[in-house]
Design a protein around this motif. Structure first.
Motif, short mmCIF file in Angstrom:
data_model
loop_
_atom_site.label_atom_id
_atom_site.label_comp_id
_atom_site.label_asym_id
_atom_site.label_seq_id
_atom_site.Cartn_x
_atom_site.Cartn_y
_atom_site.Cartn_z
N ARG A 1 0.83 -1.20 0.00
CA ARG A 1 0.00 0.00 0.00
C ARG A 1 0.86 1.25 0.00
N ASP A 2 0.41 2.26 -0.72
CA ASP A 2 1.05 3.56 -0.66
C ASP A 2 0.70 4.18 0.69
N PRO A 3 1.68 4.48 1.53
CA PRO A 3 1.38 4.96 2.88
C PRO A 3 0.63 6.29 2.91
N ILE B 1 -4.57 9.01 4.11
CA ILE B 1 -5.70 9.89 3.74
C ILE B 1 -7.01 9.13 3.85
N ILE B 2 -7.05 7.91 3.34
CA ILE B 2 -8.28 7.12 3.40
C ILE B 2 -8.65 6.84 4.85
N SER B 3 -7.68 6.51 5.69
CA SER B 3 -7.94 6.27 7.11
C SER B 3 -8.54 7.49 7.79
N ALA B 4 -7.97 8.65 7.51
CA ALA B 4 -8.47 9.90 8.10
C ALA B 4 -9.89 10.18 7.63
N GLU C 1 -14.27 20.06 7.32
CA GLU C 1 -13.67 20.53 8.57
C GLU C 1 -13.20 19.35 9.42
N ALA C 2 -14.01 18.31 9.51
CA ALA C 2 -13.62 17.13 10.28
C ALA C 2 -12.38 16.47 9.67
N LEU C 3 -12.34 16.39 8.35
CA LEU C 3 -11.17 15.80 7.69
C LEU C 3 -9.93 16.64 7.94
N ALA C 4 -10.07 17.95 7.92
CA ALA C 4 -8.92 18.82 8.21
C ALA C 4 -8.39 18.56 9.61
N ILE C 5 -9.28 18.36 10.56
CA ILE C 5 -8.86 18.05 11.94
C ILE C 5 -8.14 16.71 11.98
N ALA D 1 -3.85 17.12 0.16
CA ALA D 1 -2.99 16.52 1.19
C ALA D 1 -1.58 16.26 0.67
N PHE D 2 -0.64 16.25 1.58
CA PHE D 2 0.78 16.05 1.29
C PHE D 2 1.27 17.11 0.33
N ALA D 3 0.67 18.30 0.45
CA ALA D 3 1.05 19.43 -0.39
C ALA D 3 2.32 20.07 0.14
#
Length: 77
Positions: A7-9, A14-17, A36-40, A74-76
């Protein structure tokens, strides 16, 4: 076919979050609540992200006039 150890970590994080945000909130909210929840969740996992940053698009090396602004990137850098 890749096995589960390949798996790509970053993708997995991201999927887990995302799943955790949805599991915690449940269903029925509008998109901004989940954003907002995802950002947290991303911040708690030390995942670097940006909100609504403009991203240029190119196809086969040719830049387009179109610019998109995803809710989260993400990962920006």
């Amino acid at each position: 076919m890749k096995d589960s150890n390949d798996r790509d970590p970053e993708t997995y994080a991201i999927i887990s979050a995302t799943f955790e945000a949805q599991r915690t909130l449940g269903t029925g909210f509008l998109e901004p609540v989940y954003q907002e929840a995802l950002a947290i969740e991303l911040a708690e996992r030390d995942i670097v992200f940006r909100r609504e940053c403009e991203l240029g698009i190119e196809y086969q090396g040719c830049p387009w006039a179109v610019v998109i602004a995803p809710a989260l990137s993400a990962f920006a850098a």
